[in-house]
Design a protein around this motif. Sequence first.
Motif, PDB file in Angstrom:
ATOM      1  N   CYS A   1       0.692  -0.991  -0.622  1.00  9.43           N
ATOM      2  CA  CYS A   1       0.139   0.295  -0.282  1.00  9.43           C
ATOM      3  C   CYS A   1       0.745   1.289  -0.054  1.00  9.43           C
ATOM      4  O   CYS A   1       1.690   1.586   1.078  1.00  9.43           O
ATOM      5  CB  CYS A   1      -0.630   0.299   1.574  1.00  9.43           C
TER       6      CYS A   1
ATOM      7  N   ASN B   1       0.570   3.913   0.632  1.00  6.77           N
ATOM      8  CA  ASN B   1      -0.453   4.862   2.144  1.00  6.77           C
ATOM      9  C   ASN B   1       0.340   3.650   3.275  1.00  6.77           C
ATOM     10  O   ASN B   1       0.152   2.987   3.624  1.00  6.77           O
ATOM     11  CB  ASN B   1      -1.678   5.506   2.582  1.00  6.77           C
ATOM     12  N   ARG B   2       0.249   4.671   4.640  1.00  4.58           N
ATOM     13  CA  ARG B   2       0.631   3.786   5.704  1.00  4.58           C
ATOM     14  C   ARG B   2       0.047   4.274   7.503  1.00  4.58           C
ATOM     15  O   ARG B   2       0.217   4.923   8.168  1.00  4.58           O
ATOM     16  CB  ARG B   2       2.058   4.218   6.592  1.00  4.58           C
ATOM     17  N   CYS B   3      -1.476   3.857   7.049  1.00  4.82           N
ATOM     18  CA  CYS B   3      -2.419   4.915   8.171  1.00  4.82           C
ATOM     19  C   CYS B   3      -2.333   4.173   9.352  1.00  4.82           C
ATOM     20  O   CYS B   3      -2.497   3.303   9.034  1.00  4.82           O
ATOM     21  CB  CYS B   3      -3.865   4.271   7.523  1.00  4.82           C
TER      22      CYS B   3
ATOM     23  N   CYS C   1      -5.362   2.070  10.148  1.00  2.00           N
ATOM     24  CA  CYS C   1      -4.880   0.794   9.535  1.00  2.00           C
ATOM     25  C   CYS C   1      -5.012  -1.223   9.940  1.00  2.00           C
ATOM     26  O   CYS C   1      -4.171  -1.045  11.110  1.00  2.00           O
ATOM     27  CB  CYS C   1      -3.928   0.314   8.126  1.00  2.00           C
TER      28      CYS C   1
ATOM     29  N   ARG D   1      -4.591  -3.149  10.001  1.00  2.00           N
ATOM     30  CA  ARG D   1      -3.624  -4.723   9.610  1.00  2.00           C
ATOM     31  C   ARG D   1      -2.182  -4.272  10.577  1.00  2.00           C
ATOM     32  O   ARG D   1      -1.488  -4.929  10.702  1.00  2.00           O
ATOM     33  CB  ARG D   1      -3.126  -5.012   7.865  1.00  2.00           C
TER      34      ARG D   1
ATOM     35  N   GLY E   1      -4.506  -4.388   1.353  1.00  4.52           N
ATOM     36  CA  GLY E   1      -3.709  -3.646   0.603  1.00  4.52           C
ATOM     37  C   GLY E   1      -4.031  -2.926  -0.376  1.00  4.52           C
ATOM     38  O   GLY E   1      -5.208  -2.511   0.241  1.00  4.52           O
TER      39      GLY E   1
ATOM     40  N   ASN F   1      -7.712   3.623  -1.852  1.00  7.75           N
ATOM     41  CA  ASN F   1      -7.161   4.714  -2.079  1.00  7.75           C
ATOM     42  C   ASN F   1      -6.658   5.455  -2.383  1.00  7.75           C
ATOM     43  O   ASN F   1      -6.897   7.046  -2.185  1.00  7.75           O
ATOM     44  CB  ASN F   1      -6.210   4.394  -0.404  1.00  7.75           C
TER      45      ASN F   1
HETATM   46  S1  SF4 Z   1      -6.001   1.930   6.060  1.00  5.87           S
HETATM   47 FE1  SF4 Z   1      -6.185   1.280   3.479  1.00  5.87          FE
HETATM   48  S2  SF4 Z   1      -4.623   2.889   2.240  1.00  5.87           S
HETATM   49 FE2  SF4 Z   1      -4.117   3.095   4.745  1.00  5.87          FE
HETATM   50  S3  SF4 Z   1      -2.555   1.415   4.774  1.00  5.87           S
HETATM   51 FE3  SF4 Z   1      -4.405  -0.094   5.242  1.00  5.87          FE
HETATM   52  S4  SF4 Z   1      -4.505  -0.625   3.426  1.00  5.87           S
HETATM   53 FE4  SF4 Z   1      -3.726   1.049   3.023  1.00  5.87          FE
END
Ligand code: SF4
Length: 210
Positions: free
Chosen positions: A25, A27-29, A32, A34, A78, A109
């Motif tokens: 990804c 982004n590194r929200c 998130c 994960r 992702g 995203n």
């Molecule tokens: S929430 Fe979505 S956009 Fe943000 S890091 Fe996780 S997978 Fe990426």
Amino acid sequence: MITDEKPNVVYWLGSSLYLNITNKCSNRCWFCLRNFKQGVGGFNLKLKTEPTIAEVEAELEQVLSMRRWHEVVFTGFGEPTERLDVLLDIARWIKRRSGSSLVIRLDTNGHGYVLNKGRDVALELCAGGISKVSVSLNGHDSETYNENCRPTFEDAFGTVLDFIGKAKAAGLEVEISAVRLPEVNTEKIKAIAKALDVSFRLRDYIQCFW
Ligand code: SF4
């Protein structure tokens, strides 16, 4: 609790079938899922390797006829447009197998044009059989977006808005989705959605309790 330790590319909740084709990804929200969990709904979404097209189709083959699915969604742990060619190939395969009535949605995203420079991502998605896109926008301006999503390139907020406009112009059904976060002004995001003539969906942030 994750009941299946083997990573899942294909998983489901209710009548929706989900595809987890990548864990990459742009982004590194900070929020998130994960970062905190192995997966959702008992499925392990932490891939050890990125699946090949043949592997995704083989997993799909086993579940496509399991029930009458309402929709197939490219989502997971992702950003699906990190693997645009794989996404398009699988979408076309699903259409060939299931006919035009099955809706295919992309959760994204909105960084597709930066991840696939020189390509017309929105038109390619349309041609590939995707009919809906849900674009996450977790910031009401560039500053809050950068703080929350920590993108890996400059002007990601502008990139997302540009993607939304192009997706709409290409004929895709577009929705902006935002997670309810205290630092985000959801009224401003709603106003952005209105200005771009797309729908808006606010999602509750599910915190993890250990
Ligand atoms: S929430 Fe979505 S956009 Fe943000 S890091 Fe996780 S997978 Fe990426």
